[in-house]
Design a protein around this motif. Structure first.
Motif, PDB file in Angstrom:
ATOM      1  N   GLY A   1     -64.537 -68.263 -84.864  1.00 42.93           N
ATOM      2  CA  GLY A   1     -64.546 -66.953 -85.509  1.00 42.93           C
ATOM      3  C   GLY A   1     -63.290 -66.159 -85.208  1.00 42.93           C
ATOM      4  N   ASN A   2     -62.557 -66.628 -84.198  1.00 46.06           N
ATOM      5  CA  ASN A   2     -61.347 -65.931 -83.773  1.00 46.06           C
ATOM      6  C   ASN A   2     -60.184 -66.898 -83.549  1.00 46.06           C
ATOM      7  OD1 ASN A   2     -59.703 -63.820 -82.817  1.00 46.06           O
ATOM      8  ND2 ASN A   2     -60.307 -64.208 -80.709  1.00 46.06           N
ATOM      9  N   ARG A   3     -60.467 -68.015 -82.902  1.00 44.82           N
ATOM     10  CA  ARG A   3     -59.433 -68.987 -82.541  1.00 44.82           C
ATOM     11  C   ARG A   3     -59.838 -70.386 -82.979  1.00 44.82           C
ATOM     12  NH1 ARG A   3     -59.669 -68.742 -76.341  1.00 44.82           N
ATOM     13  NH2 ARG A   3     -61.865 -68.718 -76.936  1.00 44.82           N
ATOM     14  N   TRP A   4     -58.822 -71.225 -83.156  1.00 44.58           N
ATOM     15  CA  TRP A   4     -59.049 -72.651 -83.360  1.00 44.58           C
ATOM     16  C   TRP A   4     -58.828 -73.357 -82.026  1.00 44.58           C
ATOM     17  CZ3 TRP A   4     -61.040 -75.050 -87.523  1.00 44.58           C
ATOM     18  CH2 TRP A   4     -61.059 -74.363 -88.739  1.00 44.58           C
ATOM     19  N   LEU A   5     -59.862 -74.061 -81.551  1.00 41.86           N
ATOM     20  CA  LEU A   5     -59.804 -74.745 -80.257  1.00 41.86           C
ATOM     21  C   LEU A   5     -59.836 -76.256 -80.471  1.00 41.86           C
ATOM     22  CD1 LEU A   5     -62.354 -72.529 -78.277  1.00 41.86           C
ATOM     23  CD2 LEU A   5     -59.862 -72.305 -78.365  1.00 41.86           C
ATOM     24  N   THR A   6     -58.945 -76.959 -79.791  1.00 37.92           N
ATOM     25  CA  THR A   6     -58.895 -78.414 -79.868  1.00 37.92           C
ATOM     26  C   THR A   6     -59.290 -79.003 -78.517  1.00 37.92           C
ATOM     27  OG1 THR A   6     -57.537 -80.278 -80.635  1.00 37.92           O
ATOM     28  CG2 THR A   6     -56.456 -78.692 -79.177  1.00 37.92           C
ATOM     29  N   PRO A   7     -59.993 -80.132 -78.502  1.00 40.33           N
ATOM     30  CA  PRO A   7     -60.399 -80.711 -77.220  1.00 40.33           C
ATOM     31  C   PRO A   7     -59.219 -80.907 -76.274  1.00 40.33           C
ATOM     32  CG  PRO A   7     -61.557 -81.795 -79.001  1.00 40.33           C
ATOM     33  CD  PRO A   7     -60.547 -80.891 -79.642  1.00 40.33           C
ATOM     34  N   ALA A   8     -59.411 -80.507 -75.025  1.00 39.10           N
ATOM     35  CA  ALA A   8     -58.353 -80.627 -74.014  1.00 39.10           C
ATOM     36  C   ALA A   8     -58.119 -82.087 -73.618  1.00 39.10           C
ATOM     37  CB  ALA A   8     -58.715 -79.801 -72.782  1.00 39.10           C
ATOM     38  N   SER A   9     -59.109 -82.946 -73.860  1.00 40.43           N
ATOM     39  CA  SER A   9     -58.986 -84.364 -73.499  1.00 40.43           C
ATOM     40  C   SER A   9     -59.204 -85.241 -74.723  1.00 40.43           C
ATOM     41  CB  SER A   9     -59.993 -84.723 -72.408  1.00 40.43           C
ATOM     42  OG  SER A   9     -59.779 -83.948 -71.263  1.00 40.43           O
ATOM     43  N   PRO A  10     -58.242 -85.256 -75.651  1.00 40.34           N
ATOM     44  CA  PRO A  10     -58.388 -86.129 -76.817  1.00 40.34           C
ATOM     45  C   PRO A  10     -58.234 -87.591 -76.401  1.00 40.34           C
ATOM     46  CG  PRO A  10     -56.184 -85.246 -76.747  1.00 40.34           C
ATOM     47  CD  PRO A  10     -56.940 -84.579 -75.616  1.00 40.34           C
ATOM     48  N   LEU A  11     -58.714 -88.503 -77.231  1.00 40.12           N
ATOM     49  CA  LEU A  11     -58.441 -89.919 -76.959  1.00 40.12           C
ATOM     50  C   LEU A  11     -56.951 -90.181 -77.055  1.00 40.12           C
ATOM     51  CD1 LEU A  11     -61.251 -91.807 -78.925  1.00 40.12           C
ATOM     52  CD2 LEU A  11     -61.178 -91.243 -76.486  1.00 40.12           C
ATOM     53  N   LEU A  12     -56.315 -89.573 -78.070  1.00 32.30           N
ATOM     54  CA  LEU A  12     -54.879 -89.739 -78.283  1.00 32.30           C
ATOM     55  C   LEU A  12     -54.260 -88.379 -78.574  1.00 32.30           C
ATOM     56  CD1 LEU A  12     -52.495 -91.819 -78.737  1.00 32.30           C
ATOM     57  CD2 LEU A  12     -52.958 -91.500 -81.173  1.00 32.30           C
ATOM     58  N   PRO A  13     -53.341 -87.916 -77.740  1.00 29.05           N
ATOM     59  CA  PRO A  13     -52.660 -86.648 -78.047  1.00 29.05           C
ATOM     60  C   PRO A  13     -51.713 -86.841 -79.237  1.00 29.05           C
ATOM     61  CG  PRO A  13     -52.458 -87.235 -75.708  1.00 29.05           C
ATOM     62  CD  PRO A  13     -52.954 -88.453 -76.435  1.00 29.05           C
ATOM     63  N   GLY A  14     -52.119 -86.354 -80.400  1.00 29.59           N
ATOM     64  CA  GLY A  14     -51.350 -86.572 -81.617  1.00 29.59           C
ATOM     65  C   GLY A  14     -50.100 -85.728 -81.705  1.00 29.59           C
ATOM     66  N   THR A  15     -49.185 -86.163 -82.569  1.00 25.78           N
ATOM     67  CA  THR A  15     -47.927 -85.434 -82.749  1.00 25.78           C
ATOM     68  C   THR A  15     -48.165 -84.111 -83.477  1.00 25.78           C
ATOM     69  OG1 THR A  15     -47.494 -86.727 -84.758  1.00 25.78           O
ATOM     70  CG2 THR A  15     -46.500 -87.510 -82.706  1.00 25.78           C
ATOM     71  N   GLN A  16     -49.050 -84.099 -84.468  1.00 25.57           N
ATOM     72  CA  GLN A  16     -49.364 -82.850 -85.169  1.00 25.57           C
ATOM     73  C   GLN A  16     -50.075 -81.885 -84.211  1.00 25.57           C
ATOM     74  OE1 GLN A  16     -49.140 -80.304 -88.290  1.00 25.57           O
ATOM     75  NE2 GLN A  16     -48.519 -82.440 -88.534  1.00 25.57           N
ATOM     76  N   ARG A  17     -50.942 -82.428 -83.359  1.00 21.33           N
ATOM     77  CA  ARG A  17     -51.636 -81.613 -82.350  1.00 21.33           C
ATOM     78  C   ARG A  17     -50.613 -80.951 -81.419  1.00 21.33           C
ATOM     79  NH1 ARG A  17     -53.308 -82.436 -77.060  1.00 21.33           N
ATOM     80  NH2 ARG A  17     -55.274 -81.424 -76.441  1.00 21.33           N
TER      81      ARG A  17
END
Length: 197
Positions: free
Chosen positions: A135-151
């Motif tokens: 509702g305010n921020r976009w949150l991405t998992p701190a521990s992805p399987l693969l840290p992507g380049t777009q991420r």
């Protein structure tokens, strides 16, 4: 063992190369101990067959480049996401062998995509990193399987923030967005979290 980079080519321009260079060189150093630095801009020459439309450049490598493929890209349609579970899956490097991910993707049933839960934490989809809107921020998992380049780019630009997201947190968000090197933020599939089952 090979790893690979998938680079977006738009209007005959290679996008986000500095992020691909960083991940490729980190992978070569950590997996195989190579300290030489590759510069993809110097290594890649866009063939005449690639026109102005969206294309994917796939570079498979280990010590040296194994192969380079150029092909037109069409985004996938994502309407429903299935939760799948694997507590031991490891895809911290962009391995050419995706057997473990393919096995999880095979569990999607009537869904178009999966969302992988590892030890209670949200990680990634099959091909994308994800972010959730509170509702305010976009949150991405701190521990992805693969840290992507777009991420990495979106984090650097402050568009998304990293946070630990548990499976039980999903229902507290309103939307999920799926993005990767080929699908930038503006064009990423955005679904209501009710479409995650």
């Amino acid at each position: 063992m090979l790893c690979f980079e998938t680079i977006c080519v738009e209007n005959r321009q290679l996008k986000n190369l500095s992020y691909h260079d960083a991940r490729l060189n980190k992978t070569r150093q950590e997996l195989w101990g190579y300290d030489d630095r590759w510069d993809l801009k110097a290594l890649l020459e866009i063939p005449e067959s690639v026109d102005e439309s969206l294309h994917k450049c796939r570079v498979a490598y280990s010590k040296d480049i194994d192969n380079i493929k150029w092909e037109p890209y069409s985004p996938r349609t994502i309407r429903k996401i299935r939760l799948v579970y694997h507590d031991e899956i490891d895809y911290q490097y962009k391995y050419d062998n995706r057997d473990s991910l393919n096995a999880l993707y095979a569990q999607r049933g009537d869904a178009d995509e999966i969302l992988i839960i590892k030890k209670g934490l949200v990680t990634d989809s099959n091909f994308c990193n994800v972010a959730f809107f509170d509702g305010n921020r976009w949150l991405t998992p701190a521990s992805p399987l693969l840290p992507g380049t777009q991420r990495a780019l979106l984090l650097d630009e402050g568009i998304i923030e990293a946070a630990e997201i548990h499976e039980s947190d999903i229902a507290t968000f309103s939307q999920i967005r799926l993005f990767n090197a080929m699908v930038d933020w503006a064009n990423a599939a955005t679904l209501d979290v009710s479409l995650i089952a």
